[in-house]
Design a protein around this motif. Sequence first.
Motif, PDB file in Angstrom:
ATOM      1  N   ALA A 148      45.118  62.821  45.457  1.00 25.40           N
ATOM      2  CA  ALA A 148      45.403  61.579  44.709  1.00 25.40           C
ATOM      3  C   ALA A 148      44.125  61.124  44.278  1.00 25.40           C
ATOM      4  O   ALA A 148      44.051  60.565  43.244  1.00 25.40           O
ATOM      5  CB  ALA A 148      45.989  60.518  45.924  1.00 25.40           C
ATOM      6  N   TYR A 149      43.108  61.376  45.003  1.00 25.67           N
ATOM      7  CA  TYR A 149      41.654  60.968  44.398  1.00 25.67           C
ATOM      8  C   TYR A 149      41.220  61.548  43.085  1.00 25.67           C
ATOM      9  O   TYR A 149      41.051  60.659  42.362  1.00 25.67           O
ATOM     10  CB  TYR A 149      40.524  61.277  45.609  1.00 25.67           C
TER      11      TYR A 149
ATOM     12  N   ASP B 123      32.398  51.042  42.196  1.00 21.52           N
ATOM     13  CA  ASP B 123      33.377  51.621  41.036  1.00 21.52           C
ATOM     14  C   ASP B 123      34.561  52.157  41.684  1.00 21.52           C
ATOM     15  O   ASP B 123      35.545  52.369  40.949  1.00 21.52           O
ATOM     16  CB  ASP B 123      32.691  52.604  40.024  1.00 21.52           C
ATOM     17  N   SER B 124      34.562  52.445  42.840  1.00 20.03           N
ATOM     18  CA  SER B 124      35.622  52.978  43.580  1.00 20.03           C
ATOM     19  C   SER B 124      35.816  52.406  45.034  1.00 20.03           C
ATOM     20  O   SER B 124      34.717  52.338  45.750  1.00 20.03           O
ATOM     21  CB  SER B 124      35.839  54.623  43.490  1.00 20.03           C
ATOM     22  N   GLN B 125      36.842  52.672  45.530  1.00 16.71           N
ATOM     23  CA  GLN B 125      37.089  52.159  46.956  1.00 16.71           C
ATOM     24  C   GLN B 125      38.366  52.818  47.490  1.00 16.71           C
ATOM     25  O   GLN B 125      39.466  53.106  46.520  1.00 16.71           O
ATOM     26  CB  GLN B 125      37.367  50.834  47.049  1.00 16.71           C
ATOM     27  N   VAL B 126      38.634  52.821  48.964  1.00 17.05           N
ATOM     28  CA  VAL B 126      39.823  53.542  49.534  1.00 17.05           C
ATOM     29  C   VAL B 126      40.203  52.395  50.328  1.00 17.05           C
ATOM     30  O   VAL B 126      39.482  51.885  51.368  1.00 17.05           O
ATOM     31  CB  VAL B 126      39.667  54.803  50.092  1.00 17.05           C
TER      32      VAL B 126
ATOM     33  N   ILE C 180      41.732  41.973  43.049  1.00 16.28           N
ATOM     34  CA  ILE C 180      40.821  41.040  42.499  1.00 16.28           C
ATOM     35  C   ILE C 180      39.516  41.049  43.078  1.00 16.28           C
ATOM     36  O   ILE C 180      38.357  41.105  42.336  1.00 16.28           O
ATOM     37  CB  ILE C 180      41.388  39.489  42.410  1.00 16.28           C
ATOM     38  N   SER C 181      39.598  41.056  44.361  1.00 12.15           N
ATOM     39  CA  SER C 181      38.363  41.246  45.134  1.00 12.15           C
ATOM     40  C   SER C 181      37.414  42.486  44.749  1.00 12.15           C
ATOM     41  O   SER C 181      36.401  42.540  44.404  1.00 12.15           O
ATOM     42  CB  SER C 181      38.382  40.997  46.618  1.00 12.15           C
ATOM     43  N   PHE C 182      38.245  43.736  44.565  1.00  8.73           N
ATOM     44  CA  PHE C 182      37.697  44.755  44.159  1.00  8.73           C
ATOM     45  C   PHE C 182      37.064  44.893  42.836  1.00  8.73           C
ATOM     46  O   PHE C 182      36.014  45.287  42.486  1.00  8.73           O
ATOM     47  CB  PHE C 182      38.605  45.975  44.389  1.00  8.73           C
TER      48      PHE C 182
END
Length: 361
Positions: free
Chosen positions: A86-87, A55-58, A47-49
């Motif tokens: 995976a990315y 737009d993307s995060q790891v 939810i925080s993301f």
Amino acid sequence: MISSQTIKSSVEELGAITKVDLCVMDLSGDVIATTSDRDFLDISIVISFANSPVDSQVIGDVHLFKILDEGEPAYVLLAKGDSEHAYMVGKIGVSQLQSLIVAYKERYDRNNFFQNLLLDNMLLIDVYNRARKLKIDVNVPRVIILVETSKVQDNSAQELLSSMFGPHSGDYVTAVDENSVILIKTMSKGQNYDEVQKLATTIVDMMNTEAMLNVSVSYGTIVDEIKDLSKSFKEAKMALEVGKIFYAERRVNAYNTLGIGRLIYQLPESLCRIFIDEIFGGKEVPDDLDEETLITIDKFFENNLNVSETSRQLFVHRNTLVYRIEKLEKSSGLDVRKFDDALTFKIALMVINYMKYLENR
């Protein structure tokens, strides 16, 4: 909005091909589709993301991506794996799902456009503006084919029609009520009503064999501009109703072949009653005749008033047929061996059927 089942199918297929675990969540953290029984991340992190500007995060070995709808976040895609593979799979999944969202929205918009167009709920200027935005050609010949099923809220007819005719060929399938489906068929140059009749007959056969449905099919006139589709739709609706009243034995009814039935259908009930009273003047009305006499007269008309051919097909002696005809003349005052009387009697039968239809309705 795109269905959850479609998202699930896409994610499962991509996961099976790439061997990467994937999960799609909505913006509140509810799982829409997943390829793993294990949780990827805590819901609060997702939810925080979703509320963040990126737009993307790891996070650890989980890649998070936003799936956008017209620039706004609609879903979050999670791809589990600490490798570049995976990315890349996550990016492919985002691209695929965003394309599906666009395709489904376009499909809905076109469906909404044609529904409003057929029901005359649009101004002429809006018709052309929206058609241009939806990339729909406005100047090609089209015809409305109406398919009515006996089952209410049965989607099998629409699904079968959609599989037979698609936007790639310029055809569109929609519905405006619970028990009928509308095919907006694009015609090629040189195609005429014979082609439409063959197509309508094919639809009847396909519905019967593939979906086990008994359907009634009708079609309007071929129109050259998209603005006239509502006219073809109204004609198809009339053909369907007129066919039920006067031509129940037909599998397909065309507006341009309704003949005198179309005229009678547009008469007020009061005028029909006056006509029947004037013709029979208190004598026996055809509706009161026995079934044997009515069958005899129908066959007599079918054989163009030919006594010999009618008696042969009914397996009765010629004199027996003449006796039945003379009996009808005494009761009704009409000698159906004469063309004028036969025409009057035929029209009277049709008017009576129409009056019965009005009463039942």
